[in-house]
Enzyme design. Sequence first.
Site, PDB file in Angstrom:
ATOM      1  N   LYS A 152      13.336   1.790  22.989  1.00 13.92           N
ATOM      2  CA  LYS A 152      14.311   2.513  23.808  1.00 13.92           C
ATOM      3  C   LYS A 152      14.319   1.987  25.247  1.00 13.92           C
ATOM      4  O   LYS A 152      15.384   1.738  25.830  1.00 13.92           O
ATOM      5  CB  LYS A 152      13.991   4.016  23.785  1.00 13.92           C
ATOM      6  N   LYS A 154      14.678   6.273  36.798  1.00 15.32           N
ATOM      7  CA  LYS A 154      13.483   6.627  36.019  1.00 15.32           C
ATOM      8  C   LYS A 154      13.213   5.568  34.947  1.00 15.32           C
ATOM      9  O   LYS A 154      12.090   5.090  34.781  1.00 15.32           O
ATOM     10  CB  LYS A 154      13.680   7.999  35.356  1.00 15.32           C
ATOM     11  N   THR A 203      13.564   9.864  26.606  1.00 17.45           N
ATOM     12  CA  THR A 203      13.143   8.508  26.965  1.00 17.45           C
ATOM     13  C   THR A 203      11.921   8.641  27.858  1.00 17.45           C
ATOM     14  O   THR A 203      12.031   9.048  29.017  1.00 17.45           O
ATOM     15  CB  THR A 203      14.276   7.778  27.706  1.00 17.45           C
TER      16      THR A 203
END
Lengths: 295, 295
Positions: B173, B242, B97
């Site tokens: 995503k 993140k 990702t």
Amino acid sequence: MKTTIGFIGLGNLGTPIAKNLIAAGYHLQVYNRTISKADELDQASITKCQSPAEAAAGVNFLVSVLANDAVLTETVTGDEGILKTLPKDAIHISMSTVAPDTADELAELHQQSGNHYLASPVFGRPEAAAAKMLWVCISGDAKIKEAAKPLLETISQGVVDFGDHTSAANVVKLTGNFMILASMEMMAEAYTLAEKFGVDRTKVADFFGSTLFNAPIFKNYGKTIADKKYETVGFTSQLGYKDASLVFKLSQQSQTPMPIANVVHNRLLTALAKGWTERDWAEAISRGVTDDAGI
Amino acid sequence: MKTTIGFIGLGNLGTPIAKNLIAAGYHLQVYNRTISKADELDQASITKCQSPAEAAAGVNFLVSVLANDAVLTETVTGDEGILKTLPKDAIHISMSTVAPDTADELAELHQQSGNHYLASPVFGRPEAAAAKMLWVCISGDAKIKEAAKPLLETISQGVVDFGDHTSAANVVKLTGNFMILASMEMMAEAYTLAEKFGVDRTKVADFFGSTLFNAPIFKNYGKTIADKKYETVGFTSQLGYKDASLVFKLSQQSQTPMPIANVVHNRLLTALAKGWTERDWAEAISRGVTDDAGI
């Protein structure tokens, strides 16, 4: 002979519920502020009434589906309110989305009159009501719930019991409407972000709505939000604001900081300010997000 | 003879994916910074490598499952990176990702080296990876996607194509991880509000997770959040932060105001500040909400 019940409130949700009660064999003593709304019901199965008191006279059950706390309270306690006539031991099945405090207060007044108030808020848009696909949440005294269940089962796909505290079902209902609002805001933000990066927002909505988020809320509102097609008004922004505002108050009342509740409250308030009062609440949120993003 | 592929990254997600590739008949040239992680793989089906370059040597496919943009970029472009050895026309299947910009830049570098970068981020926690229940999102050149599909189908329940722009799958995503974060925050707020009003939060979660919100996210995370049982760490708060941070950057980059993205970004940042770095991201959100509410 058909069982007669009182029925008050022929709005977008009340009308299909009334039709299903008629289809289930009940005769309705109907009251609505605009009584012409009753013209679309089977006339042989209804008696039109001039007041809530008239609708409540002589029945064992009275169902109300009303817009907000003020209207419900007036319907119960007004000069021509339910409490004037509702027989002893009769049950007022209250389907409106109202504050828990309102439910608790009205339940107390009913008890003083020798009858009962049952919190019975429902989940589902008008088309779900028509298809008997509503979910009914109930809470309160066990005997009252048991007595009301057969009637509630004829208009829903399920009746879910949240215990014996009078207004627990109202808390659940507001919690759920908050989750629907939050889901719409989240989808609107997500799909708008995807669109800004050149990704087909309908494809993104289809993917999530059929995999991780494979549930009615994300399929139905997801399509509306992805396609930006808001013609069908199932639930107005005005009513959506009322619910967002009630959740906001519960958050204050219980000292539960809810940042997402703040976001959706602000979103609906903005929709009112822009004059979108009678548009669907999905439009209020989705257009709010795309407008802010300049698209 | 078994087909040999390169495999880099034996984390919580990488390890079950590697096991499924082995089960599907592939031989893996494995690299991981802590190479002892490879001890739990079938030793007859792997060759341990000392660098990304060694893992990429001589293969048609190299799969990477890495923690973040910096590690992925170093793995590709470093002194002992993939680009040093990956054969002409080979495909780097990148499951991490990362930011769309990172994917676009790496794709460009791969193209200059005569090989290919395929954005292939996956949805699913480690147990879903083990059960081949991941969803893989892909985007980019049609021929490259077609070539990689058979391999991707052996480790997932479905491969979904988001068109020909290199990094579109990365946008999807991040959009999805944002929606998961938002859903967790929304459930935490809702169930905490219910609890404050004396309503059983587990019963509320069960109701919504089996009716309006009848989808994996609300069933699984819903139970975790309702029960406040956070022992199983599937995805750390560090990694959650993140992603929240990447979504925040996309929102800035594309000028898409996303108030809920701000809320979850702040929630994860708070979790880091409190030292919950290695706890599950569901705990970061749920405990954040209950702590704020004084329970």
